[in-house]
Scaffold this active site. Structure first.
Site, PDB file in Angstrom:
ATOM      1  N   CYS A 132       0.838  -1.207   0.000  1.00 48.96           N
ATOM      2  CA  CYS A 132       0.000   0.000   0.000  1.00 48.96           C
ATOM      3  C   CYS A 132       0.871   1.254   0.000  1.00 48.96           C
ATOM      4  O   CYS A 132       1.398   1.653   1.046  1.00 48.96           O
ATOM      5  CB  CYS A 132      -0.931  -0.029   1.205  1.00 48.96           C
TER       6      CYS A 132
ATOM      7  N   CYS B  24      -0.439   4.121   2.174  1.00 41.93           N
ATOM      8  CA  CYS B  24      -0.242   3.902   3.615  1.00 41.93           C
ATOM      9  C   CYS B  24       1.213   4.131   4.005  1.00 41.93           C
ATOM     10  O   CYS B  24       1.512   4.756   5.023  1.00 41.93           O
ATOM     11  CB  CYS B  24      -0.595   2.469   4.003  1.00 41.93           C
ATOM     12  N   ASP B  25       2.143   3.599   3.232  1.00 39.92           N
ATOM     13  CA  ASP B  25       3.533   3.517   3.685  1.00 39.92           C
ATOM     14  C   ASP B  25       4.517   4.389   2.912  1.00 39.92           C
ATOM     15  O   ASP B  25       5.674   4.524   3.320  1.00 39.92           O
ATOM     16  CB  ASP B  25       4.005   2.051   3.605  1.00 39.92           C
TER      17      ASP B  25
HETATM   18  C1  LIG Z   1       0.364  -3.879   6.254  1.00 42.32           C
HETATM   19  C2  LIG Z   1      -0.786  -2.922   6.002  1.00 42.32           C
HETATM   20  C3  LIG Z   1      -0.666  -1.610   6.410  1.00 42.32           C
HETATM   21  C4  LIG Z   1      -1.703  -0.716   6.191  1.00 42.32           C
HETATM   22  N1  LIG Z   1      -1.567   0.565   6.631  1.00 42.32           N
HETATM   23  C5  LIG Z   1      -2.580   1.440   6.480  1.00 42.32           C
HETATM   24  C6  LIG Z   1      -2.483   2.759   6.971  1.00 42.32           C
HETATM   25  O1  LIG Z   1      -1.456   3.165   7.538  1.00 42.32           O
HETATM   26  N2  LIG Z   1      -3.550   3.582   6.808  1.00 42.32           N
HETATM   27  C7  LIG Z   1      -4.701   3.175   6.172  1.00 42.32           C
HETATM   28  O2  LIG Z   1      -5.645   3.958   6.073  1.00 42.32           O
HETATM   29  N3  LIG Z   1      -4.823   1.924   5.697  1.00 42.32           N
HETATM   30  C8  LIG Z   1      -3.798   1.045   5.834  1.00 42.32           C
HETATM   31  N4  LIG Z   1      -3.911  -0.226   5.331  1.00 42.32           N
HETATM   32  C9  LIG Z   1      -5.160  -0.598   4.625  1.00 42.32           C
HETATM   33  C10 LIG Z   1      -6.248  -0.899   5.677  1.00 42.32           C
HETATM   34  O3  LIG Z   1      -5.756  -1.840   6.582  1.00 42.32           O
HETATM   35  C11 LIG Z   1      -7.510  -1.408   5.013  1.00 42.32           C
HETATM   36  O4  LIG Z   1      -7.958  -0.490   4.048  1.00 42.32           O
HETATM   37  C12 LIG Z   1      -8.611  -1.611   6.052  1.00 42.32           C
HETATM   38  O5  LIG Z   1      -8.174  -2.454   7.088  1.00 42.32           O
HETATM   39  C13 LIG Z   1      -9.866  -2.194   5.425  1.00 42.32           C
HETATM   40  O6  LIG Z   1     -10.797  -2.374   6.424  1.00 42.32           O
HETATM   41  P1  LIG Z   1     -11.966  -3.433   6.311  1.00 42.32           P
HETATM   42  O7  LIG Z   1     -12.725  -3.317   7.577  1.00 42.32           O
HETATM   43  O8  LIG Z   1     -12.679  -3.250   5.038  1.00 42.32           O
HETATM   44  O9  LIG Z   1     -11.268  -4.853   6.175  1.00 42.32           O
HETATM   45  P2  LIG Z   1     -10.097  -5.589   6.951  1.00 42.32           P
HETATM   46  O10 LIG Z   1      -9.315  -4.699   7.833  1.00 42.32           O
HETATM   47  O11 LIG Z   1      -9.385  -6.353   5.917  1.00 42.32           O
HETATM   48  O12 LIG Z   1     -10.890  -6.598   7.889  1.00 42.32           O
HETATM   49  C14 LIG Z   1     -11.586  -7.675   7.346  1.00 42.32           C
HETATM   50  C15 LIG Z   1     -12.155  -8.479   8.478  1.00 42.32           C
HETATM   51  O13 LIG Z   1     -13.024  -9.457   7.961  1.00 42.32           O
HETATM   52  C16 LIG Z   1     -12.780 -10.682   8.620  1.00 42.32           C
HETATM   53  N5  LIG Z   1     -13.221 -11.760   7.739  1.00 42.32           N
HETATM   54  C17 LIG Z   1     -12.783 -12.086   6.493  1.00 42.32           C
HETATM   55  N6  LIG Z   1     -13.449 -13.163   6.037  1.00 42.32           N
HETATM   56  C18 LIG Z   1     -14.329 -13.503   7.014  1.00 42.32           C
HETATM   57  C19 LIG Z   1     -15.297 -14.538   7.166  1.00 42.32           C
HETATM   58  N7  LIG Z   1     -15.503 -15.448   6.198  1.00 42.32           N
HETATM   59  N8  LIG Z   1     -16.022 -14.584   8.312  1.00 42.32           N
HETATM   60  C20 LIG Z   1     -15.842 -13.667   9.287  1.00 42.32           C
HETATM   61  N9  LIG Z   1     -14.951 -12.674   9.198  1.00 42.32           N
HETATM   62  C21 LIG Z   1     -14.197 -12.601   8.084  1.00 42.32           C
HETATM   63  C22 LIG Z   1     -11.304 -10.667   8.935  1.00 42.32           C
HETATM   64  O14 LIG Z   1     -10.998 -11.554   9.997  1.00 42.32           O
HETATM   65  C23 LIG Z   1     -11.129  -9.201   9.321  1.00 42.32           C
HETATM   66  O15 LIG Z   1     -11.443  -9.033  10.672  1.00 42.32           O
HETATM   67  C24 LIG Z   1      -2.888  -1.145   5.531  1.00 42.32           C
HETATM   68  C25 LIG Z   1      -3.014  -2.473   5.116  1.00 42.32           C
HETATM   69  C26 LIG Z   1      -1.968  -3.355   5.345  1.00 42.32           C
HETATM   70  C27 LIG Z   1      -2.120  -4.799   4.912  1.00 42.32           C
END
Ligand SMILES: Cc1cc2nc3c(=O)[nH]c(=O)nc-3n(C[C@H](O)[C@H](O)[C@H](O)COP(=O)(O)OP(=O)(O)OC[C@H]3O[C@@H](n4cnc5c(N)ncnc54)[C@H](O)[C@@H]3O)c2cc1C
Length: 331
Positions: free
Chosen positions: A154, A157-158
């Site tokens: 990302c 992000c980084d």
């Molecule tokens: C290393 C890294 C660093 C990042 N740094 C930043 C940053 O500094 N700033 C920023 O804004 N964004 C950052 N991001 C991006 C950010 O993390 C994502 O955009 C954000 O987390 C998305 O949120 P979400 O709730 O959509 O999904 P996610 O955070 O991906 O959460 C998905 C959830 O769904 C659950 N899940 C999946 N499948 C199932 C299932 N079948 N049943 C039940 N639960 C399930 C998982 O366990 C998880 O809890 C980073 C990403 C990464 C990988």
């Protein structure tokens, strides 16, 4: 909703045979910023949400040490700390947070039915899907070794942590071109490592890349390893692999950015929900509404463009408000 096409729905018989059934008003699947924010709003609206965390409690941010761009943390925060704050906030208003994985779904009628851990069915009047999207990696051992120490999926992000440094972006599509252009505004030098001798990116993005002075495209290069003592210091590449001109090339870089795509975690819903060709769940523009009434999608699982914690949180809020309005209209 005219934007959605009718799907050929196949019912899942396995769900029909599970006897352990619980009825809830609002089910939230996923514990990232989208899921927890939806939970904060849904519990404050008295929807008594039950949230299943999935395998990765707290979502993707639990794998990072520095989150600098989420509003409200002037000094930055670690990903696990931030996600723990969100969880506590959701629980403070009564969200029932449970560990469990959604393993199947039946949205053929109402209530909606979702199987948890293959052994329990939740019957919900409203379902919010917030299961995220997983970044693709090349599959190198060194990507794991240097995770958070020079390897990132990302740039938004980084990228900031690589200001004035040399980095490489892997990929040949629009995302790679966008990430490279973004990084070029921060970094000294940006390599784009492309396997083929053409970019898949749109003509506009290609022009942008070609006209950016500090971007250099390494055509027909495959990454085979990363090296460095305390984090990434360089990458080993193979140029023109499998041809008589094959040669090993080493570049010095401080950051290695993957831009080869994401896999939205939408597989179990695909029989019922319309997705794009990659698998992102389609929502009615400006809302979290899917093609099935009472099923809403929030966060990265429905967002091919931004994939940020704050946009995921914002769409979690939208989903909870949409769910609340849907449920109050049912009365
Ligand atoms: C290393 C890294 C660093 C990042 N740094 C930043 C940053 O500094 N700033 C920023 O804004 N964004 C950052 N991001 C991006 C950010 O993390 C994502 O955009 C954000 O987390 C998305 O949120 P979400 O709730 O959509 O999904 P996610 O955070 O991906 O959460 C998905 C959830 O769904 C659950 N899940 C999946 N499948 C199932 C299932 N079948 N049943 C039940 N639960 C399930 C998982 O366990 C998880 O809890 C980073 C990403 C990464 C990988």
């Amino acid at each position: 909703m005219e934007i959605f096409k009718p799907l050929d729905i196949q019912k899942d018989d396995h769900i029909a045979n599970i006897e352990n059934v619980e009825k809830v008003r609002c089910l939230i699947i996923g514990s990232g910023p989208a899921g927890y924010t939806a939970a904060i709003y849904a519990s404050r609206a008295n929807l008594k949400p039950v949230l299943y965390t999935g395998l990765q409690m707290g979502g993707q941010l639990t794998t990072t040490t520095e989150v600098d761009n989420f509003p409200g943390y002037p000094e930055g925060v670690t990903g696990p700390e931030m996600m723990d704050d969100l969880k506590k906030q959701a629980e403070r208003f009564g969200t029932d947070v449970r560990f469990g994985i959604a393993t199947a779904a039946d949205f053929s009628g109402r209530p909606h039915r979702v199987t948890i851990d293959d052994n329990k069915v939740i019957e919900a009047e409203a379902v919010i899907i917030a299961t995220g999207a997983t970044a693709k990696y090349l599959g190198l051992e060194s990507e794991i070794k240097y995770a958070g120490m020079g390897v990132s999926a990302c740039a938004t992000c980084d990228g900031f942590f690589y200001k004035g440094k040399d980095v490489a972006v892997v990929g040949g599509g629009d995302t790679a071109a966008e990430e490279a252009t973004y990084l070029a505004g921060l970094c000294n030098k940006v390599y784009i490592i492309v396997r083929r001798d053409v970019l898949r990116a749109s003509k506009t993005m290609q022009d942008k890349v070609m006209n950016t002075k500090n971007i250099e495209i390494l055509w027909e290069h495959h990454t085979i390893d990363l090296f460095g003592d305390n984090g990434v210091e360089g990458a080993t590449l193979v140029k023109k692999r499998g041809t008589p001109y094959e040669e090993i090339v080493r570049i010095k870089i401080d950051g290695f950015f993957l831009a080869i795509g994401h896999t939205p975690n939408s597989e179990i819903f695909k029989n019922y929900l319309e997705t794009d060709e990659v698998g992102y769940i389609k929502t009615l523009p400006g809302t979290s509404k899917t093609n099935i009434n009472g099923v809403f999608a929030a966060g990265d699982v429905q967002d091919p463009h931004y994939r940020q914690a704050v946009t995921a949180a914002g769409s979690g809020c939208i989903a909870a408000i949409d769910a609340e309005r849907f449920l109050s209209d049912l009365k």
